[in-house]
Design an enzyme around this catalytic site. Sequence first.
Site, PDB file in Angstrom:
ATOM      1  N   ASP A 204       1.100 -32.739 -26.646  1.00 29.74           N
ATOM      2  CA  ASP A 204       0.913 -31.968 -27.875  1.00 29.74           C
ATOM      3  C   ASP A 204       1.994 -32.435 -28.849  1.00 29.74           C
ATOM      4  O   ASP A 204       2.780 -33.328 -28.531  1.00 29.74           O
ATOM      5  CB  ASP A 204       1.012 -30.455 -27.590  1.00 29.74           C
TER       6      ASP A 204
ATOM      7  N   HIS B  14      -3.067 -32.442 -32.758  1.00 27.88           N
ATOM      8  CA  HIS B  14      -1.975 -32.132 -31.805  1.00 27.88           C
ATOM      9  C   HIS B  14      -1.362 -33.403 -31.211  1.00 27.88           C
ATOM     10  O   HIS B  14      -1.000 -33.427 -30.046  1.00 27.88           O
ATOM     11  CB  HIS B  14      -2.496 -31.211 -30.686  1.00 27.88           C
TER      12      HIS B  14
ATOM     13  N   ASP C  78      -8.917 -29.425 -30.352  1.00 26.81           N
ATOM     14  CA  ASP C  78      -8.723 -28.195 -31.130  1.00 26.81           C
ATOM     15  C   ASP C  78      -7.908 -28.449 -32.397  1.00 26.81           C
ATOM     16  O   ASP C  78      -7.115 -29.378 -32.468  1.00 26.81           O
ATOM     17  CB  ASP C  78      -8.010 -27.130 -30.273  1.00 26.81           C
ATOM     18  N   GLU C  79      -8.148 -27.585 -33.382  1.00 23.22           N
ATOM     19  CA  GLU C  79      -7.312 -27.461 -34.578  1.00 23.22           C
ATOM     20  C   GLU C  79      -6.989 -28.802 -35.235  1.00 23.22           C
ATOM     21  O   GLU C  79      -5.839 -29.078 -35.576  1.00 23.22           O
ATOM     22  CB  GLU C  79      -6.008 -26.728 -34.209  1.00 23.22           C
TER      23      GLU C  79
ATOM     24  N   ASP D 263       0.232 -15.953 -23.399  1.00 23.25           N
ATOM     25  CA  ASP D 263       1.443 -16.114 -24.222  1.00 23.25           C
ATOM     26  C   ASP D 263       1.595 -14.935 -25.178  1.00 23.25           C
ATOM     27  O   ASP D 263       2.662 -14.745 -25.753  1.00 23.25           O
ATOM     28  CB  ASP D 263       1.406 -17.433 -25.013  1.00 23.25           C
TER      29      ASP D 263
ATOM     30  N   TRP E  13       0.535 -20.647 -23.182  1.00 25.44           N
ATOM     31  CA  TRP E  13       1.131 -21.517 -24.208  1.00 25.44           C
ATOM     32  C   TRP E  13       2.615 -21.183 -24.272  1.00 25.44           C
ATOM     33  O   TRP E  13       3.004 -20.029 -24.053  1.00 25.44           O
ATOM     34  CB  TRP E  13       0.459 -21.273 -25.566  1.00 25.44           C
TER      35      TRP E  13
END
Length: 620
Positions: free
Chosen positions: A199, A273, A338-339, A432, A478
């Site tokens: 990441d 990421h 993702d994202e 998290d 996370w």
Amino acid sequence: MKNRFLISFLLLLVSTISFSQEVVSIIPEPVNLTQSSGHFVINGKTKIVTNGDESVLSLAAMFADRVDFLTGNKLTATSKGKGKNISLQINKTRNNEIGDEGYVLEIQPSGVKVAANNPSGIFYGLQSLLQLVSLNSTTENKGQEVAVPAVSIVDYPRFAWRGLMLDVSRHFFDKEFIKKFMDQMVEYKYNVFHWHLTDDPGWRIEIMKYPKLTEVGAWRVPRTGVFYSMPAVKPGEKPTYGGYYTQEDIREIVKYAADRFITIVPEIDIPGHSRSLIAAYPQASCSGRQTTVYAGEIDGPEGNVLCAGNEANFKMLDDILGEVAALFPGEYIHIGGDEVCKDFWEQCPKCQQVMTDNGLKDEHELQSYFIKRAEKIVESKGKHLIGWDEILEGGLAPNATVMSWRGMEGGIKAASEGHEVVMTPTDFCYLDYMQGDPITSGFPAPWPTLDISKVYSFEPVPNGIDPKYILGGQGNVWTEMIQEERQVEYMTWPRAMALSEVFWSPKEKRNSENFMHRLEQNLPLLDKNKTKYARSVYDPFAKLTETSSSELQVEFGSEFPGLDIFYSFNFAFPDEYSPKYNGQPVTIPTGAVEIKAITYRDGKPIGQMLRVKIDDLKNR
Ligand code: ACM
Ligand code: ZN
């Protein structure tokens, strides 16, 4: 209510009658459990009888180690023991009821038998037996006999995918900790460890063809505090914080996992990421600009997306995923997805050219193009692609499995298109998120809360969806706000116990009040294992309400049932002589600015004290 009295009565019975001191309490709750009279006694003479099969012998050895750890009795394995022994048997004729991972556990005064179709079933049967051993022994009576209650159990999982994910990028946790984390997982019959290896804040897996991924990408400047709000990297500041797993480490961990029937799903998070990769190989981004490994700075992980118009990136992914596929024997490789911030692609001539050449109408379709190429690479290595639900954007890759995290919608869409799904929605599965009251949790606002009762209420199969597409579910840890190992444990447990029951036990067996009592009985096992865990189920919470005449009132509660709650409005520290909450809303005295509350049981404080400003409660 009736249940509560029954349980209290049974607990009272258990604590007062010496003969009935055996505790029968297993998490996750077995499919079928019947208790009979009497108990089986484990002592130093107890033998573990196997047919001599290698795989079962190694389970016997692991079981013996745990019994030694828990009770101080050293059990030995033999192939032809007679008398009061623990026998492990792989069924000669398949028992269809229990499937691949199920087991039958018979505990009688005359002996214990664990039978299963496969070694994994024997392993899970032994986990149930170990919980009963732990619950019925104390650390003070090491080396003494342990009486395990007579029970008959038939048990098998509801879902094939019972996962926990650990993010080792935001903070690095070494291989010994990963093993301990897996030791804890299997006690609650988890079988998938999703390892978030890359990441923005760190690349954690050695890749031989690209050494800079770890030489550069595994290290960032040290920061302590609130992630996404950390001070910027200073000019010339050395990236000294981080670490990575060598391929040798990974082989060791993969073997450790396999011995415990855990499949590891490695995640290489692309095309977003990816700042740690880009810090090592800047030409992989659209701008090609040199950057640093993200350290949680306030300006965000800018420039963390791989360029979709750079062919060298696909060659690099082929090399990386080739090495990953060779290390991990499991079926799946997780490619994140993702994202992805599409701004970089919008401004990049190379990305725009790819869109023109391939008739892609927007950047979502460019993302889909990227993931479809990643799927071809993954499949060329003999693996199956899984990704976060954003991989649905612009069209799903043909054989992809979807991990639904932004609610259940992505999973529902994927399943309705005939794709397999793992459910891990934030609202139920993000471990998290803080637990307990935001004030006692001490997390900075607006970090979300997820209490164990909510976790326990999770249902992975949405209405109207064919359950065959729902492989199972997963809890995600996370680590933006988790800097040390014991805090990983604290955030994971006991909420992951609740999830284990969601993933393993029959839906109709779930009973939150009964679960809370079993949870409490299992906590000493975590203590024995030196595993940190949250005790927020015992903390009081407060909720403001308003009467029809606009009078402000407060209601108190706790997740654990049946606790006494004492409170004050006048700055006094409440104790058992303070006003006691009787379950009815309490009118807040005129002028009061603060509420304090504390939980007691049997005349002793049991939770943390809640101390909250009334104005803060109003603003929630
Ligand atoms: C995610 O939480 N970004 C999958
Ligand atoms: Zn580009």
